[in-house]
Design a protein around this motif. Structure first.
Motif, PDB file in Angstrom:
ATOM      1  N   ALA A 111       0.841  -1.191   0.000  1.00 54.81           N
ATOM      2  CA  ALA A 111       0.000   0.000   0.000  1.00 54.81           C
ATOM      3  C   ALA A 111       0.875   1.239   0.000  1.00 54.81           C
ATOM      4  CB  ALA A 111      -0.909   0.002   1.222  1.00 54.81           C
ATOM      5  N   ALA A 112       0.549   2.205  -0.833  1.00 51.33           N
ATOM      6  CA  ALA A 112       1.354   3.418  -0.931  1.00 51.33           C
ATOM      7  C   ALA A 112       0.942   4.434   0.115  1.00 51.33           C
ATOM      8  CB  ALA A 112       1.214   4.005  -2.331  1.00 51.33           C
ATOM      9  N   GLN A 113       1.706   5.492   0.228  1.00 50.09           N
ATOM     10  CA  GLN A 113       1.398   6.560   1.171  1.00 50.09           C
ATOM     11  C   GLN A 113       0.372   7.508   0.577  1.00 50.09           C
ATOM     12  OE1 GLN A 113       2.701   6.501   4.308  1.00 50.09           O
ATOM     13  NE2 GLN A 113       3.494   4.523   3.624  1.00 50.09           N
ATOM     14  N   SER A 114      -0.319   8.224   1.431  1.00 50.67           N
ATOM     15  CA  SER A 114      -1.381   9.115   0.989  1.00 50.67           C
ATOM     16  C   SER A 114      -0.828  10.291   0.197  1.00 50.67           C
ATOM     17  CB  SER A 114      -2.138   9.639   2.214  1.00 50.67           C
ATOM     18  OG  SER A 114      -2.730   8.571   2.896  1.00 50.67           O
ATOM     19  N   THR A 115      -1.625  10.737  -0.748  1.00 47.01           N
ATOM     20  CA  THR A 115      -1.297  11.952  -1.473  1.00 47.01           C
ATOM     21  C   THR A 115      -2.175  13.072  -0.961  1.00 47.01           C
ATOM     22  OG1 THR A 115      -2.906  11.445  -3.177  1.00 47.01           O
ATOM     23  CG2 THR A 115      -0.685  10.623  -3.532  1.00 47.01           C
ATOM     24  N   ASP A 116      -2.008  14.264  -1.512  1.00 49.18           N
ATOM     25  CA  ASP A 116      -2.752  15.411  -1.014  1.00 49.18           C
ATOM     26  C   ASP A 116      -4.069  15.621  -1.735  1.00 49.18           C
ATOM     27  OD1 ASP A 116      -0.870  16.032   0.881  1.00 49.18           O
ATOM     28  OD2 ASP A 116       0.278  17.319  -0.470  1.00 49.18           O
ATOM     29  N   ASP A 117      -4.357  14.823  -2.778  1.00 53.39           N
ATOM     30  CA  ASP A 117      -5.608  15.031  -3.490  1.00 53.39           C
ATOM     31  C   ASP A 117      -6.556  13.873  -3.222  1.00 53.39           C
ATOM     32  OD1 ASP A 117      -4.281  13.092  -4.887  1.00 53.39           O
ATOM     33  OD2 ASP A 117      -5.025  13.751  -6.847  1.00 53.39           O
ATOM     34  N   VAL A 118      -7.827  14.130  -3.437  1.00 51.43           N
ATOM     35  CA  VAL A 118      -8.833  13.087  -3.333  1.00 51.43           C
ATOM     36  C   VAL A 118      -9.062  12.565  -4.735  1.00 51.43           C
ATOM     37  CG1 VAL A 118     -11.215  12.602  -2.744  1.00 51.43           C
ATOM     38  CG2 VAL A 118      -9.881  14.155  -1.332  1.00 51.43           C
ATOM     39  N   SER A 119      -8.850  11.257  -4.946  1.00 52.41           N
ATOM     40  CA  SER A 119      -8.969  10.709  -6.288  1.00 52.41           C
ATOM     41  C   SER A 119      -9.309   9.236  -6.206  1.00 52.41           C
ATOM     42  CB  SER A 119      -7.668  10.902  -7.067  1.00 52.41           C
ATOM     43  OG  SER A 119      -6.669  10.036  -6.555  1.00 52.41           O
ATOM     44  N   ASN A 120      -9.417   8.626  -7.377  1.00 55.89           N
ATOM     45  CA  ASN A 120      -9.635   7.193  -7.479  1.00 55.89           C
ATOM     46  C   ASN A 120      -8.331   6.449  -7.737  1.00 55.89           C
ATOM     47  OD1 ASN A 120     -12.404   6.692  -7.050  1.00 55.89           O
ATOM     48  ND2 ASN A 120     -12.904   7.577  -9.042  1.00 55.89           N
ATOM     49  N   ASP A 121      -7.187   7.058  -7.439  1.00 51.02           N
ATOM     50  CA  ASP A 121      -5.903   6.451  -7.743  1.00 51.02           C
ATOM     51  C   ASP A 121      -5.414   5.494  -6.659  1.00 51.02           C
ATOM     52  OD1 ASP A 121      -5.713   7.741 -10.131  1.00 51.02           O
ATOM     53  OD2 ASP A 121      -4.511   9.399  -9.373  1.00 51.02           O
ATOM     54  N   ILE A 122      -6.195   5.303  -5.611  1.00 51.59           N
ATOM     55  CA  ILE A 122      -5.770   4.397  -4.557  1.00 51.59           C
ATOM     56  C   ILE A 122      -5.538   3.004  -5.126  1.00 51.59           C
ATOM     57  CG2 ILE A 122      -8.128   3.793  -3.905  1.00 51.59           C
ATOM     58  CD1 ILE A 122      -7.132   3.712  -0.997  1.00 51.59           C
ATOM     59  N   LEU A 123      -4.496   2.333  -4.660  1.00 53.70           N
ATOM     60  CA  LEU A 123      -4.137   1.023  -5.151  1.00 53.70           C
ATOM     61  C   LEU A 123      -4.959  -0.042  -4.432  1.00 53.70           C
ATOM     62  CD1 LEU A 123      -2.008   0.105  -7.245  1.00 53.70           C
ATOM     63  CD2 LEU A 123      -0.525  -0.466  -5.314  1.00 53.70           C
ATOM     64  N   VAL A 124      -5.637  -0.893  -5.204  1.00 54.09           N
ATOM     65  CA  VAL A 124      -6.450  -1.977  -4.659  1.00 54.09           C
ATOM     66  C   VAL A 124      -5.634  -3.258  -4.730  1.00 54.09           C
ATOM     67  CG1 VAL A 124      -8.598  -3.282  -4.889  1.00 54.09           C
ATOM     68  CG2 VAL A 124      -8.560  -0.830  -5.397  1.00 54.09           C
TER      69      VAL A 124
ATOM     70  N   ASN B 180      -3.159  -5.246  -8.481  1.00 53.19           N
ATOM     71  CA  ASN B 180      -2.703  -3.911  -8.100  1.00 53.19           C
ATOM     72  C   ASN B 180      -3.243  -2.832  -9.030  1.00 53.19           C
ATOM     73  OD1 ASN B 180      -1.371  -5.249  -6.123  1.00 53.19           O
ATOM     74  ND2 ASN B 180       0.676  -4.959  -6.970  1.00 53.19           N
ATOM     75  N   ARG B 181      -4.559  -2.875  -9.244  1.00 50.79           N
ATOM     76  CA  ARG B 181      -5.218  -1.838 -10.039  1.00 50.79           C
ATOM     77  C   ARG B 181      -5.567  -0.660  -9.148  1.00 50.79           C
ATOM     78  NH1 ARG B 181      -8.496  -6.465 -11.261  1.00 50.79           N
ATOM     79  NH2 ARG B 181      -7.962  -7.421 -13.267  1.00 50.79           N
ATOM     80  N   SER B 182      -5.759   0.485  -9.772  1.00 48.76           N
ATOM     81  CA  SER B 182      -6.287   1.620  -9.035  1.00 48.76           C
ATOM     82  C   SER B 182      -7.773   1.402  -8.789  1.00 48.76           C
ATOM     83  CB  SER B 182      -6.081   2.915  -9.819  1.00 48.76           C
ATOM     84  OG  SER B 182      -6.908   2.917 -10.975  1.00 48.76           O
TER      85      SER B 182
END
Length: 748
Positions: A15-28, A34-36
């Motif tokens: 699992a990656a670290q959080s970014t500053d934007d809200v998006s659908n790029d979270i890794l599943v 390992n899709r977004s």
């Protein structure tokens, strides 16, 4: 969904670290490709480490309680996904319907009762709603919960927490530290937590706390990325965990009130789960668009239960259960990332050893539950005469019984899950799993009467002597007939589990998907305890039809995702009574048919850099189309009824505010609709709706933070389950009262 999401490009399985934007790029991670989240049509709710910290979530059940279309059991030993209980919906079946995976390894069923589910130093939790049979395989017909612990890194980091709460008297101390051991080739991370709680229930007979909670968790991880083998990443994990808890239900009848939280049992209920779990994960980039992954797991989970069978102050009854599970798992996957196809091909092996299962009890069996009253009525006795006869026995028969049920399971599978881009906006998704399961099953049962029966020659009413003589003979014959030795035998099942879907990118910020796939739970075997007869039953299947929407708005400051589903469930495993009213004369048959449908919708936004908001709602409807049970003196059908413990509506919402000075405020709420507790008796929804509001307020500096935490702020104490027990008394559980506490947290 989670709060701040993650960027792509993370090594597989991490699992990656959080970014500053809200998006659908979270890794599943749960679908192993390992899709977004944007590219994952499956309905999945993801909770990141940041959300776990902001909402003060302590274990997996806290996450499940906040997930739309998921509801947790009153005693926090099971949960439902889209109205489907994680273990069964009809009181039958051996395998689970939903499973929990930690770092790629599935936990045995016993671990879900009290086991290693705490969330300290957890990177991400994914709750998949809907079947995961194609990729996850067995025991994922309803869904799956994927837990990923924090991996080691090559920068030094650490954290610690001390938490105190009341009125449950909870004390928690936890810490984690990690960093490099050898440059950028070997790193480590160690995390541990100790927790103690007095609980909320008191035993009036033993004059002590009836539900004390104790747990210790220690986890160590090593990361190996050798310079000599570029592209190789290996993570080794070892977890030792011990959890212990007490009673699951308390008195509702006078002279006690449910809010008194009183039990009167003369033997203290105790559940202890000890887990040792080792996992080795390896990933190697082959080049040319291919990579190879391996997950090896060895686990030993030992569950021991002590209970008072009659749950009251009458002495002389005791039950002991030992349920150990030793598991070996191996999975190998080939990842593919080519211009014309992306996805994976894999193979799976599991060996689960439950051969040392043992149940022993000294107890009294209620004659009515054995169906004796109905047999006497069938002989022509009047109801008053039947009551008089049963009164001579005190309404019960004392027995000693011992049951062993050795079980050894071997599961083999091959699977694939591929995506084919057809055009710039249209993709075809196809998956297939072949699953083969072999079970070695056996049973040995010993039952003896543990006391004397009424003497026909010394009855207060001499005319009852022939009836008592006949009943004594019947009870002795029933006890003798319950003794059996069923030799170990092999049972084999296999299944083909396809999946097919289309994804259409309507616009750069909007995607639509349609998926159809097959869900599966293997068959099994059991023993009719009253007749001492073994039986087997076949697998059950579902066809699942699902639509998905993924969308981003306002320059990625707002996301809205939704899934709608329809499920057709056939050959459902159903528990039936062969003798009406005799609850021990039961076995499992494939006689059920059901239909389910509903949706989940989740909204998340960040209107300002310091404010996050989210909301989610789930709606599920279930219906038995065919489900006939012998019940009482007549056969009654549950056809047309809903699943038990399946609320129509669930919802959650919350907001987190934080500023540059370190102030933080989180307020969140959950709602669960009313539901039935029984599949047959459905004249009124037994359990009323419940809304809980929680908060975390405080300050987090660069290295230190202090917070006030509160759960169930408005002190909503109401029944979450209740039942009429063997002795005719009502027992059950309430929602926990208002819990207040302090949390002191440090980090570097």
């Amino acid at each position: 969904m989670s709060s701040p999401l993650v960027a792509q490009g993370t090594p597989p399985g991490q699992a990656a670290q959080s970014t500053d934007d809200v998006s659908n790029d979270i890794l599943v991670l749960g679908e192993k490709a390992n899709r977004s989240l944007r590219d994952t049509p499956a309905s999945v709710a993801i909770t990141t480490a940041e959300t776990i910290a902001n909402q003060n979530l302590l274990d997996v059940y806290d996450v499940l309680q906040r997930t739309p279309n998921v509801s947790i059991a009153a005693n926090r030993t099971s949960f439902t996904i889209r109205g489907i209980d994680a273990f069964n919906v009809s009181g039958a079946g051996d395998g689970a319907l939903a499973s929990v995976y930690v770092d790629g390894a599935v936990l045995p069923r016993a671990a879900l009762n009290t086991g290693p589910l705490d969330l300290y130093d957890i990177a991400q939790v994914e709750v998949f709603r809907g079947p995961q049979s194609t990729v996850q395989g067995r025991n994922a017909l309803a869904g799956a919960v994927i837990v990923r612990t924090t991996d080691p890194g090559y920068d030094w980091s650490g954290k610690a927490r001390v938490m105190l709460t009341g009125p449950d008297g909870q004390r928690r101390a936890a810490a984690a530290i990690g960093g490099p051991l050898l440059g950028d080739q070997i790193a480590f991370r160690i995390a541990g937590e100790i927790a103690r709680s007095d609980g909320l229930v008191y035993n009036r007979t033993l004059h002590r706390d009836a539900d004390p909670r104790r747990s210790e968790t220690l986890r160590g991880k090593l990361l190996f990325t050798p310079d000599a083998v570029p592209g190789l990443r290996v993570i080794a994990t070892y977890v030792h965990d011990r959890h212990e808890r007490g009673v699951y239900a308390y008195e509702f009848d006078a002279p006690y009130s449910p809010t008194d939280r009183i039990v009167t049992e003369d033997v203290a209920t105790d559940t202890q789960i000890v887990s040792d779990i080792a996992t080795l994960e390896a990933h190697y980039t082959l080049g040319g668009g291919f990579d190879l992954s391996s997950v090896t797991n060895v686990s030993d989970v030992r569950a021991d239960y002590i209970a008072d069978p009659d749950r009251n102050a009458t002495p002389g009854q005791l039950s002991l259960t030992r349920d150990p599970a030793r598991t070996v798992q191996q999975e190998i996957r080939l990842g593919i990332d080519l211009p014309w196809v992306r996805g994976l091909i894999g193979a799976y092996y599991l060996r689960e050893d439950n051969r040392d299962y043992l149940f022993e009890a000294t107890q009294t069996l209620n004659l009515t539950r054995l169906g004796v009253d109905r047999q006497l009525l069938a002989l022509g006795l009047s109801q008053p005469m039947v009551d008089t006869v049963l009164g001579l026995y005190g309404g019960v028969v004392p027995i000693k019984n011992r049951l062993t049920q050795p079980r050894l399971t071997r599961n083999l599978a091959a699977f694939t899950d591929l995506t084919f881009p057809l055009t710039g906006r249209l993709s075809l998704r196809a998956g297939l799993r072949y699953d083969n399961e072999r079970q070695l099953r056996g049973a040995t049962q010993s039952v003896t009467l543990n006391g004397s029966l009424p003497d026909p020659a010394r009855l207060p009413v001499a005319a009852l002597a022939p009836i008592v003589t006949r009943l004594n003979a019947l009870l002795l014959a029933t006890a003798a007939g319950a003794n059996s030795v069923e030799p170990t035998r092999a049972i084999t099942y296999d299944a083909w589990l396809p999946k097919l879907g289309l994804t259409w990118d309507v616009a750069p910020n909007v995607g639509l998907s349609a998926t159809v796939q097959r869900g599966y739970r293997a068959g099994g075997a059991g023993i009719n305890q009253q007749r001492a007869q073994a039986f087997t039953y076949s697998p059950e299947y579902t066809w699942n039809y699902e639509l998905a929407l993924r969308s981003e708005w306002l320059d990625r400051k707002l996301i809205f995702n939704a899934n709608a589903y329809y499920i057709d469930w056939r050959d459902q495993q159903v528990g039936v009574q062969l003798t009406p009213g005799a609850v021990f004369d039961t076995q499992v048959v494939n006689a059920g048919k059901s239909r389910l449908y509903g949706f989940e919708a989740e909204l998340r936004g960040r209107p300002t850099p310091s404010l996050d908001v989210y909301a989610g709602v789930g709606h599920s409807r279930s219906k038995f189309l065919d489900f006939t049970l012998p019940f009482g003196t007549e056969a009654r059908s549950a056809g047309g009824n809903e699943f038990a413990n399946a609320p129509h509506w669930t919802a959650s919402a919350g907001t987190t505010w934080h500023d540059k000075a370190g102030l933080l405020a989180n307020v969140n709420a959950t709602y669960r609709d009313a539901f039935f507790q029984d599949t047959v008796r459905q004249s009124v929804r037994d359990v009323r709706p419940l809304t809980l509001v929680n908060a975390k307020l405080g300050w987090q500096g660069e290295h230190f933070g202090a917070f006030l935490i509160a759960s169930n702020i408005f002190d909503r104490q109401q029944p979450t389950s209740f039942f009429t027990d063997f002795d005719g008394r009502i027992r059950g559980t309430l929602s926990d009262p208002r819990i207040l506490g302090l949390s002191f947290e440090g980090r570097f």
